[in-house]
Design an enzyme around this catalytic site. Structure first.
Site, PDB file in Angstrom:
ATOM      1  N   HIS A 143      22.166  19.427 -57.561  1.00 51.06           N
ATOM      2  CA  HIS A 143      22.220  19.356 -56.167  1.00 51.06           C
ATOM      3  C   HIS A 143      23.578  20.787 -55.936  1.00 51.06           C
ATOM      4  O   HIS A 143      24.441  20.351 -56.066  1.00 51.06           O
ATOM      5  CB  HIS A 143      22.472  18.458 -55.048  1.00 51.06           C
ATOM      6  CG  HIS A 143      21.757  17.335 -55.381  1.00 51.06           C
ATOM      7  ND1 HIS A 143      21.908  16.221 -54.074  1.00 51.06           N
ATOM      8  CD2 HIS A 143      20.153  17.643 -55.619  1.00 51.06           C
ATOM      9  CE1 HIS A 143      20.198  15.360 -55.114  1.00 51.06           C
ATOM     10  NE2 HIS A 143      19.825  16.072 -55.762  1.00 51.06           N
ATOM     11  N   GLY A 161      13.678  18.671 -51.629  1.00 48.05           N
ATOM     12  CA  GLY A 161      13.343  17.040 -51.130  1.00 48.05           C
ATOM     13  C   GLY A 161      14.021  16.105 -51.951  1.00 48.05           C
ATOM     14  O   GLY A 161      14.514  16.576 -53.114  1.00 48.05           O
ATOM     15  N   GLU A 208      10.565  21.441 -48.878  1.00 47.27           N
ATOM     16  CA  GLU A 208      10.789  22.291 -47.464  1.00 47.27           C
ATOM     17  C   GLU A 208      10.551  23.477 -47.505  1.00 47.27           C
ATOM     18  O   GLU A 208      11.490  24.250 -48.539  1.00 47.27           O
ATOM     19  CB  GLU A 208      10.880  21.954 -46.190  1.00 47.27           C
ATOM     20  CG  GLU A 208      12.804  21.716 -46.389  1.00 47.27           C
ATOM     21  CD  GLU A 208      13.292  20.941 -45.600  1.00 47.27           C
ATOM     22  OE1 GLU A 208      14.243  21.283 -44.467  1.00 47.27           O
ATOM     23  OE2 GLU A 208      13.443  19.047 -45.212  1.00 47.27           O
TER      24      GLU A 208
END
Length: 738
Positions: free
Chosen positions: A529, A609, A615
């Site tokens: 991340h 996600g 998305e």
């Protein structure tokens, strides 16, 4: 001006509240003594199944006791000399905040979190503006911590009037100050929000400051009792200046479960035959998240012995449209279940169609970018989850048309690399510059010859034993006269955006490390991340995507840089028209990577996600895209103010990283989905979505515009570690149709 004074509480009510406080204090004291007396008896249970693993690991350390001087401290009004207080020490949501003579009880003790919360009553309740009101005179109360914007406050130092040198508490949502109603100094006077005026009823004395120190990384991760469906995962405790309150357990960047801060093992549900990398992060009460533990790789066995291959696929047929071939066939059968179909063109595998344990794979495949007027022979095999493979189907021949009539007309392999090609830009001379993520070097590629030369090594780049390292690259439209290269990378302490000048031309192109400038630092890093994409906009500004660093709350904190799309001037300064007076352009993102502008100057963004859906978003100034409340369209996404994605993808068909816009079509490169999507931009929607290269080249990382087409890179090996040169990747040039 001071506003009207509200009546203080009657004496009988005050006496009852004093009594309740005394009883609360007595109960807390008894609990404290009981806790101390039982310390020697507390043992963290580790299931028998992991006993052997635990025995070979270092002894588990006990969780650290709270020691920080700025945790659980009073907030004292300058004008009144009285403490901020949860009325009646009530734990019920909606209890009013008042001022009261200081007593040292837990309802007068506050801790500031890195997310902007002011927690009280032992960290179980948060200061809250009732109804999320942004109007003057809004009620301030104690409520269940929700992460909402009405529970976020900034602690500022007063510079004028009675507030000089004191602390002023400002609501992030409203911009209003914490205020004692009517400038009252009476015990029981209510606290509300009001326009900031630097008067004594808005000034507070406190040692309160946000706990910004994350816990240490948990150590000695280990597994035991691995079966086809479960495994027990254990670790040694992290330490923290205040105290660890939770551990978050992940596999490969996907959150599996969270457990309390005194729990050092957990049972996990796993998928038979899937290879996962398990690790754990520690989290404290302020929301600070540690760096990840080391990764433990597991490979659960199948739940039953299966030596029977699926039946041979039948009914294979194909049709050609220009230089694109579409294949269909009849599904195979299997005693357990078909998991994949492999498609062969001649003797080479050119695609894989994959299902899940619950959903069988589809029985169609599109092969694009073929030569015109050429006959190709295709066959298909079926495989089950155990790896049993059928014989090949009967072959079918398909002849392509005389010319390309589809969006994708050809694919050519231009180069290979033993490291992960991540960031990639086309220079004005037509050559390509790409970064090798784990090796930390820059390479110039000549598209005409495939020749490569090393341009330089970017200083201070650090891996994360996950997906950090040398990531996004960008050059400004003014590169020809001002040759800066913009780089986003992980350092040993953070993620940052830097720039360096490039000197020379052609094969003499070099990175001048002496010219390096750090433009943005302090972007939190973690194993996964980390975001990392850079893109210049038509406004001449540099845009950057940043991940939440495995701390979901950071995405909603507009005072931080994580879980955001950032916007900065080329020299690193903050543009004057940014919505929050900082680099933040949009927020509420989990792990955004792809960034691309369309012909209207609009910014599109691609985002990973967790376990449900990825998305694609159309980014607007100051927009909130909902994470962690929303994952795609799942969660509390109906909340006013959250912007919905323009398209979502199941994670099994997505995990998409890079995007590019060419001629009003959006191209999306997907890793786990091992495919490229093409969608037509129609207004503010994505339509006519098509899938290309499903399994043909494996995991795809980066897609960038190229003259007449696209650059496309793979990320198949070594993309979940920080080991240099353990990959076998391709750089492809895709020719697009008319």
């Amino acid at each position: 001006m001071p506003h009207p004074v509200r009546s203080p509480l009657p004496p009988t009510t005050r006496r009852r509240r004093h009594l309740r406080r005394a009883l609360t204090a007595l109960t807390a004291a008894v609990a404290s003594v009981a806790s101390v007396a039982s310390v020697a008896l507390v043992v963290t249970a580790v299931p028998t199944a992991v006993a052997a693993a635990v025995a070979t690991a270092a002894p588990a350390a006990a969780p650290a006791a709270p020691t920080a001087a700025t945790a659980n401290v009073p907030v004292v009004g300058v004008a009144s000399g009285k403490c901020l207080d949860v009325s009646g020490a009530s734990t019920s949501p909606g209890a009013r905040i008042i001022i009261w003579p200081c007593s040292g009880h837990s309802n007068q003790a506050f801790t500031a979190t890195a997310a902007g919360e002011l927690r009280t009553l032992g960290g179980t309740r948060c200061l809250d503006v009732a109804g999320s009101s942004t109007t003057r005179g809004a009620v301030v109360q104690s409520s269940t911590c929700s992460g909402g914007a009405n529970q976020k406050f900034d602690l500022r130092t007063g510079t004028t009037g009675a507030a000089t040198g004191a602390t002023v508490v400002v609501g992030r949502q409203s911009g209003l100050c914490l205020d004692v109603t009517g400038a009252s100094t009476a015990s029981g006077a209510f606290v509300e929000t009001w326009s900031c005026n630097n008067q004594g009823n808005q000034a507070w004395r406190t040692t309160l400051s946000a706990d910004t120190q994350p816990p240490s990384a948990p150590t000695s991760p280990r597994v035991g009792g691995l079966t086809c469906r479960t495994v027990t995962f254990a670790w040694n405790a992290a330490t923290d200046t205040v105290g660890v309150t939770a551990y978050d357990v992940y596999h490969d960047g996907q959150l599996m479960t969270s457990v309390g801060g005194s729990t050092l093992s957990t049972s996990l549900t796993v998928v038979p035959g899937a290879t996962w990398g398990l690790y754990v992060n520690a989290r404290d009460a302020a929301g600070n998240v540690s760096q990840a533990s080391a990764t433990v790789t597991i490979a659960p066995p199948q739940c039953q012995v299966d030596t029977t291959a699926p039946s041979v696929p039948t009914g294979l047929r194909g049709t050609a449209s220009g230089t694109t071939v579409t294949l269909t066939w009849t599904a195979s059968s299997d005693d357990v279940g078909v998991r994949t179909y492999d498609v062969y063109r001649g003797g080479s595998r050119v695609g894989t169609v994959t299902g899940s344990g619950a959903t069988p794979p589809v029985t169609t495949f599109v092969d694009s970018g073929l030569a015109p007027s050429t006959t190709y022979a295709y066959s298909v095999t079926a495989a089950d989850a155990t790896g049993n493979v059928s014989a090949r189907s009967a072959s079918v021949g398909v002849t392509t048309g005389a010319a390309c009539a589809s969006a994708v007309c050809g694919v050519a392999q231009v180069a290979t690399d033993t490291d992960i090609p991540w960031g990639l830009v086309t220079l004005p001379d037509g050559s390509v510059l790409y970064g090798r993520r784990d090796a930390r070097t820059l390479v110039r590629l000549d598209p005409a010859t495939g020749g490569k030369t090393t341009v330089g090594t970017v200083p201070n780049v650090s891996g994360t034993d996950g997906e950090g390292g040398l990531m996004g690259l960008a050059v400004a439209p003014t590169f020809g006269s001002d040759p800066w290269l913009y780089v986003m990378h992980t350092s040993p302490t953070d993620n940052r955006i830097v720039r360096y000048r490039l000197t020379g031309t052609g094969t003499g192109l070099r990175l001048d490390t002496a010219t390096g400038q750090v433009l943005v630092s302090g972007i939190l890093r973690n194993k996964y991340h980390d975001g990392g994409r850079l893109r210049f906009g038509p406004d001449g500004k540099l845009y950057a995507s940043t991940g939440d660093a495995q701390n979901p709350d950071s995405a909603q904190n507009v005072a931080g840089l994580n879980g955001k799309v950032l916007r900065l001037n080329p020299d690193g300064s903050v543009p004057s028209d940014n919505p929050f007076g900082s680099y933040v352009w949009s927020y509420g993102h989990r792990n955004p990577q792809g960034l691309a502008f369309d012909s209207q100057g609009r910014l599109w963004e691609q985002e990973f996600g967790n376990s449900v859906m990825d998305e694609t978003n159309l980014i607007v100034r100051g927009g909130n895209y909902g994470w962690p409340a929303c994952e795609g369209t799942v969660g509390t996404c109906g909340t006013t103010g959250y912007i919905a994605p323009k398209r979502t993808y199941p994670t099994s068909e997505g995990s998409c990283s890079g995007i590019a816009v060419v001629r009003e079509a959006l191209y999306v490169a997907c890793a786990r989905g091992a495919r490229m999507y093409r969608a037509v931009i129609s207004g503010d929607s994505l339509t006519s979505v098509q899938t290309y290269f499903a399994g043909t080249y494996g995991r795809l990382r980066t897609v960038e515009p190229a003259p007449g087409g696209l650059w496309l890179t793979t990320t198949n090996l070594g993309d979940k570690d920080s080991t240099a040169d353990n990959s076998d990747e391709r750089i492809l040039r895709v020719t697009l149709g008319p």
